[in-house]
Enzyme design. Structure first.
Site, short mmCIF file in Angstrom:
data_model
loop_
_atom_site.label_atom_id
_atom_site.label_comp_id
_atom_site.label_asym_id
_atom_site.label_seq_id
_atom_site.Cartn_x
_atom_site.Cartn_y
_atom_site.Cartn_z
N ASP A 11 2.46 1.35 8.09
CA ASP A 11 1.34 0.55 7.52
C ASP A 11 1.74 -0.52 6.68
OD1 ASP A 11 -0.60 2.05 9.05
OD2 ASP A 11 -1.10 3.22 7.43
N ASN A 60 1.63 6.61 3.53
CA ASN A 60 2.34 5.57 4.20
C ASN A 60 3.86 5.88 3.90
OD1 ASN A 60 -0.13 4.17 4.98
ND2 ASN A 60 -0.02 3.23 3.22
N ASP A 119 0.87 -1.13 -0.01
CA ASP A 119 -0.25 0.01 0.01
C ASP A 119 0.93 1.13 0.20
OD1 ASP A 119 -1.95 1.96 0.24
OD2 ASP A 119 -3.04 1.06 1.99
#
Length: 251
Positions: free
Chosen positions: A196, A182, A177
């Site tokens: 994350d 992030n 992701d």
């Protein structure tokens, strides 16, 4: 367009704080910082050097994409090779899962500070992604983010079409992701760390890179994708970019 891209963001005013988060915080301040499309939420606890982050996945049935036990395993593994948030504790509750991590002293790539020089920040995002791909050993990684598992919930006919169109895999350990929120930058605007990592696993590097570059448009506006590719050190592979953006939207 994926729901996650549209819905994820800071929680609305008055968003309820789970009791498990309140217990973890004690008398310290709690601030909601992120709410994803699947109902998972992130809260900041405390201030200064003792700041922690509490990630909450509601239950009793945990969606596999926000399984915090899985994320804790990935953080501990990746932490042997790169800087990631330290896992302080993982808790199972009847109402859901709670993951507590130590805060990192970086700045989000979508913070106002980072947006002051979006070209530099986008370049740093590319540099950071290359560092992650080069540092994590794909050959011994126990996690996968393979195409078949990503599309497993789609109709069989759609799965077959996507698998038939899939380009050869340039395998690395992917973030899973790699959107701008992030990625953390340091005070100079250089890459600092990733957060994350719940989907981290072996996949084609372009499954990350295509989305990292695309997310500059969502967060900065048009014109910064090439900065990500330059920071990464590769020319755009238009075939793989188109394919993995197609996968992102389909899943």
């Amino acid at each position: 367009m994926s729901d996650e891209r549209v819905i994820s963001g800071p929680p609305p005013a008055g968003f309820p704080i789970p009791e498990a988060v309140r217990l973890a915080a004690g008398t310290e301040a709690i601030e909601g910082v992120w709410l994803n499309a699947l109902g998972g939420a992130t809260f900041r606890i405390g201030q200064g050097a003792d700041t922690r982050y509490a990630k909450w996945s509601p239950g009793p049935i945990i969606h596999p994409e926000i399984d915090l036990r899985s994320e804790a395993h990935r953080l501990r593994w990746a932490g042997s090779y790169i800087l990631v948030p330290e896992v302080l504790s993982f808790q199972e509750h009847p109402e859901g899962q709670l993951l507590l991590t130590a805060a990192l002293p970086g700045f989000s790539a979508v913070s106002d500070r980072s947006k002051n020089d979006q070209e530099r920040s986008a370049y740093a995002v590319g540099q950071g992604l290359r560092q992650l791909h080069d540092s994590l050993p794909a050959g011994s990684c126990p996690f996968s983010w393979d195409l078949s598992s990503r599309i497993a919930s789609l109709p069989i006919s759609q799965q077959s079409a996507l698998l038939a169109d899939a380009p050869p895999i340039d395998a690395v350990v992917c973030h899973g992701d790699a959107c701008l929120p992030n990625t953390q930058l340091d005070a100079n605007g250089d890459f600092f760390a990733h957060v994350d990592l719940g989907k981290l696993g072996v996949a084609d590097r372009w499954a990350d890179l295509a989305i990292a570059a695309w997310s500059t448009e969502w967060n900065y506006g048009p014109g910064y994708e090439q900065c990500v590719y330059a920071g990464y050190g590769m020319d755009p592979d238009e075939e793989r970019i188109a394919f993995y953006r197609r996968i992102w939207d389909a899943t």
